[in-house]
Design a protein around this motif. Sequence first.
Motif, PDB file in Angstrom:
ATOM      1  N   VAL A   1       0.858  -1.184   0.000  1.00  0.00           N
ATOM      2  CA  VAL A   1       0.000   0.000   0.000  1.00  0.00           C
ATOM      3  C   VAL A   1       0.894   1.235   0.000  1.00  0.00           C
ATOM      4  O   VAL A   1       1.556   1.544   0.986  1.00  0.00           O
ATOM      5  CB  VAL A   1      -0.931  -0.001   1.223  1.00  0.00           C
ATOM      6  CG1 VAL A   1      -1.747   1.292   1.265  1.00  0.00           C
ATOM      7  CG2 VAL A   1      -1.853  -1.213   1.183  1.00  0.00           C
ATOM      8  N   GLY A   2       0.923   1.924  -1.129  1.00  0.00           N
ATOM      9  CA  GLY A   2       1.761   3.102  -1.290  1.00  0.00           C
ATOM     10  C   GLY A   2       2.783   2.883  -2.390  1.00  0.00           C
ATOM     11  O   GLY A   2       3.617   1.979  -2.297  1.00  0.00           O
TER      12      GLY A   2
ATOM     13  N   ARG B   1      -8.315  -8.223   4.143  1.00  0.00           N
ATOM     14  CA  ARG B   1      -9.089  -7.484   3.141  1.00  0.00           C
ATOM     15  C   ARG B   1      -8.785  -5.996   3.288  1.00  0.00           C
ATOM     16  O   ARG B   1      -8.853  -5.444   4.387  1.00  0.00           O
ATOM     17  CB  ARG B   1     -10.575  -7.727   3.321  1.00  0.00           C
ATOM     18  CG  ARG B   1     -11.448  -6.941   2.321  1.00  0.00           C
ATOM     19  CD  ARG B   1     -12.928  -7.237   2.506  1.00  0.00           C
ATOM     20  NE  ARG B   1     -13.229  -8.615   2.105  1.00  0.00           N
ATOM     21  CZ  ARG B   1     -14.008  -9.440   2.803  1.00  0.00           C
ATOM     22  NH1 ARG B   1     -14.534  -9.041   3.962  1.00  0.00           N
ATOM     23  NH2 ARG B   1     -14.251 -10.660   2.370  1.00  0.00           N
ATOM     24  N   MET B   2      -8.454  -5.368   2.177  1.00  0.00           N
ATOM     25  CA  MET B   2      -8.218  -3.923   2.144  1.00  0.00           C
ATOM     26  C   MET B   2      -9.465  -3.210   1.645  1.00  0.00           C
ATOM     27  O   MET B   2     -10.089  -3.643   0.667  1.00  0.00           O
ATOM     28  CB  MET B   2      -7.040  -3.595   1.215  1.00  0.00           C
ATOM     29  CG  MET B   2      -5.706  -4.124   1.705  1.00  0.00           C
ATOM     30  SD  MET B   2      -4.473  -4.169   0.369  1.00  0.00           S
ATOM     31  CE  MET B   2      -5.046  -5.615  -0.556  1.00  0.00           C
ATOM     32  N   HIS B   3      -9.828  -2.137   2.313  1.00  0.00           N
ATOM     33  CA  HIS B   3     -10.976  -1.327   1.920  1.00  0.00           C
ATOM     34  C   HIS B   3     -10.461   0.005   1.371  1.00  0.00           C
ATOM     35  O   HIS B   3      -9.732   0.719   2.056  1.00  0.00           O
ATOM     36  CB  HIS B   3     -11.893  -1.075   3.115  1.00  0.00           C
ATOM     37  CG  HIS B   3     -12.539  -2.322   3.644  1.00  0.00           C
ATOM     38  ND1 HIS B   3     -13.808  -2.719   3.278  1.00  0.00           N
ATOM     39  CD2 HIS B   3     -12.078  -3.276   4.511  1.00  0.00           C
ATOM     40  CE1 HIS B   3     -14.109  -3.854   3.897  1.00  0.00           C
ATOM     41  NE2 HIS B   3     -13.067  -4.211   4.650  1.00  0.00           N
TER      42      HIS B   3
ATOM     43  N   GLY C   1       1.190 -10.823  12.019  1.00  0.00           N
ATOM     44  CA  GLY C   1       2.236 -10.678  11.009  1.00  0.00           C
ATOM     45  C   GLY C   1       1.724 -10.502   9.597  1.00  0.00           C
ATOM     46  O   GLY C   1       2.522 -10.348   8.670  1.00  0.00           O
ATOM     47  N   LYS C   2       0.419 -10.485   9.422  1.00  0.00           N
ATOM     48  CA  LYS C   2      -0.117 -10.324   8.070  1.00  0.00           C
ATOM     49  C   LYS C   2      -0.087  -8.865   7.614  1.00  0.00           C
ATOM     50  O   LYS C   2      -0.178  -8.584   6.421  1.00  0.00           O
ATOM     51  CB  LYS C   2      -1.564 -10.849   7.994  1.00  0.00           C
ATOM     52  CG  LYS C   2      -1.696 -12.353   8.241  1.00  0.00           C
ATOM     53  CD  LYS C   2      -3.090 -12.875   7.905  1.00  0.00           C
ATOM     54  CE  LYS C   2      -4.169 -12.303   8.810  1.00  0.00           C
ATOM     55  NZ  LYS C   2      -4.023 -12.735  10.226  1.00  0.00           N
ATOM     56  N   VAL C   3       0.033  -7.935   8.548  1.00  0.00           N
ATOM     57  CA  VAL C   3       0.146  -6.513   8.230  1.00  0.00           C
ATOM     58  C   VAL C   3       1.473  -6.009   8.791  1.00  0.00           C
ATOM     59  O   VAL C   3       1.745  -6.158   9.986  1.00  0.00           O
ATOM     60  CB  VAL C   3      -1.036  -5.707   8.811  1.00  0.00           C
ATOM     61  CG1 VAL C   3      -0.828  -4.215   8.590  1.00  0.00           C
ATOM     62  CG2 VAL C   3      -2.347  -6.164   8.190  1.00  0.00           C
TER      63      VAL C   3
ATOM     64  N   VAL D   1      -0.084  -7.776   3.803  1.00  0.00           N
ATOM     65  CA  VAL D   1      -0.222  -6.370   3.427  1.00  0.00           C
ATOM     66  C   VAL D   1       0.935  -5.591   4.037  1.00  0.00           C
ATOM     67  O   VAL D   1       1.184  -5.674   5.242  1.00  0.00           O
ATOM     68  CB  VAL D   1      -1.566  -5.780   3.901  1.00  0.00           C
ATOM     69  CG1 VAL D   1      -1.625  -4.279   3.628  1.00  0.00           C
ATOM     70  CG2 VAL D   1      -2.735  -6.485   3.214  1.00  0.00           C
ATOM     71  N   ILE D   2       1.647  -4.840   3.201  1.00  0.00           N
ATOM     72  CA  ILE D   2       2.778  -4.033   3.656  1.00  0.00           C
ATOM     73  C   ILE D   2       2.381  -2.566   3.538  1.00  0.00           C
ATOM     74  O   ILE D   2       2.114  -2.075   2.442  1.00  0.00           O
ATOM     75  CB  ILE D   2       4.036  -4.336   2.827  1.00  0.00           C
ATOM     76  CG1 ILE D   2       4.378  -5.825   2.928  1.00  0.00           C
ATOM     77  CG2 ILE D   2       5.211  -3.487   3.305  1.00  0.00           C
ATOM     78  CD1 ILE D   2       5.455  -6.276   1.965  1.00  0.00           C
TER      79      ILE D   2
END
Length: 459
Positions: free
Chosen positions: A13-14, A151-153, A302-304, A165-166
């Motif tokens: 993300v970014g 899940r990303m919103h 650890g998923k984010v 997700v990083i």
Amino acid sequence: MGSHEQPTRIAIVGGGIGGLFCSLAIHHHCSAAGVPVKIDVYEQASQYKEIGAGVGVGINAARLFHKLDLGERLNAIAGHRTGVWISFRRWDTSEDIVTVPVNDNDKIRQAPCARTALLDLLKDAVEERGAATLHTKKHCKSVEDLGTSVRMHFGDSTTAEADIVIGCDGIHSAIRNQFVVDKPIFSGTIAYRGVIPIASLSTWPFQSYSVAWLAKHRHLLVFPISRNEELNIVAFVSGKPENEVADVQESWTSICDRQEVFDDFAGFDKTAQEILSLMPEQPSKWRLNDRKPLDKWHYMDGKVILLGDSAHAMLPHLGAGAGQSMEDGWVLGRALSERLSGSRNSHFESLESTAQLYQTVRLPRAQKTQITSRAAGDTYEMQSPDMLDKSVEECVSIIAEKTRERMKWVWEEDLDVAYEAARDGHGLASKVNSDGSKGGLIATNGTETAVQPVSVEAQ
């Protein structure tokens, strides 16, 4: 996760310098390990474009570009400091205070670049290598734990899922804000910024185009970018009350009249005055924020995982912020590739322990850079506690002593050695507390443990 039948889905993300470098590093390490991954980069803007002027790529970060076989491209867009990191000089006479040398004749060298050129280099490499799928107009507002995935919103009401997700979404990170209750902190400093053609200068009396003029509460920094065709300008002023800069943003959208710059830098030597006179009639005006050190960089088992300014936003006074985000990406890429390739090392038993290894390697160094960046700015503007009541003449010798040694540890870290020491359970990494005065040692067996007090000077 990590099955060779189904690629692991990794969302970044970014799409700034840190995010694109991270995608290249993960792709590089996972390809070398034979691990299939599907990387998606989500950028909130309508295009991949950096705003801003110059960015310093130090020796450590430059070395990583060479490991990615991008070193020649980096050197081709960089300025050349001609053996000088920065020549620090008196504001009124340009008399030398201290000149910090750097070896920039080697293949791996300092690389001050235009931000736009550096981002274009990274984006081109991502596309050429098929390292990631690049998305635009995707502002991630929140993340949701689905147990085995996230899940990303997004702001456009769409969603996407990933196994990891990083968060590379900067100092105002929405992902960080979901887990941490804090806000960016105004440093009391504003910066006027611009770029001018070096050919427009009438004369240049110094060995290098990398010069900083120092005064009480003010300093003017310039360095060459774009193959020494352009000069990056950053003019810092400290001691500004926050209510005076309430309408000033952390972006190039805030501008001011050039006369404001002249007023703040009245009395500076003639070369400095010529530089300021060549800035645009309405230069950009930035407020400089950072955040308090953050002691946890991973969430949702650890998923984010946070990276770059999302994890350790810092002031620009060491020119190390972009390099620190690249170091993050390199180490995280190594750790994830070993986890996904089925390593039996205990650090890779779970995604959370893998994320913890990344944090153990990177957090102490990034936090020291955060703290030292603040201290460096105070030194340059003669605002450190030992200089507050001293004259400029009395401060000069203190500045020289502090500045000569400050950069060695920033440049000399061997990331792969540090990573392997932590992974293999030998060696300790120093931890820096938020005040910079004391630290502890972080055991490299996968859990963070303060085992022995150490003294760390935030010079």
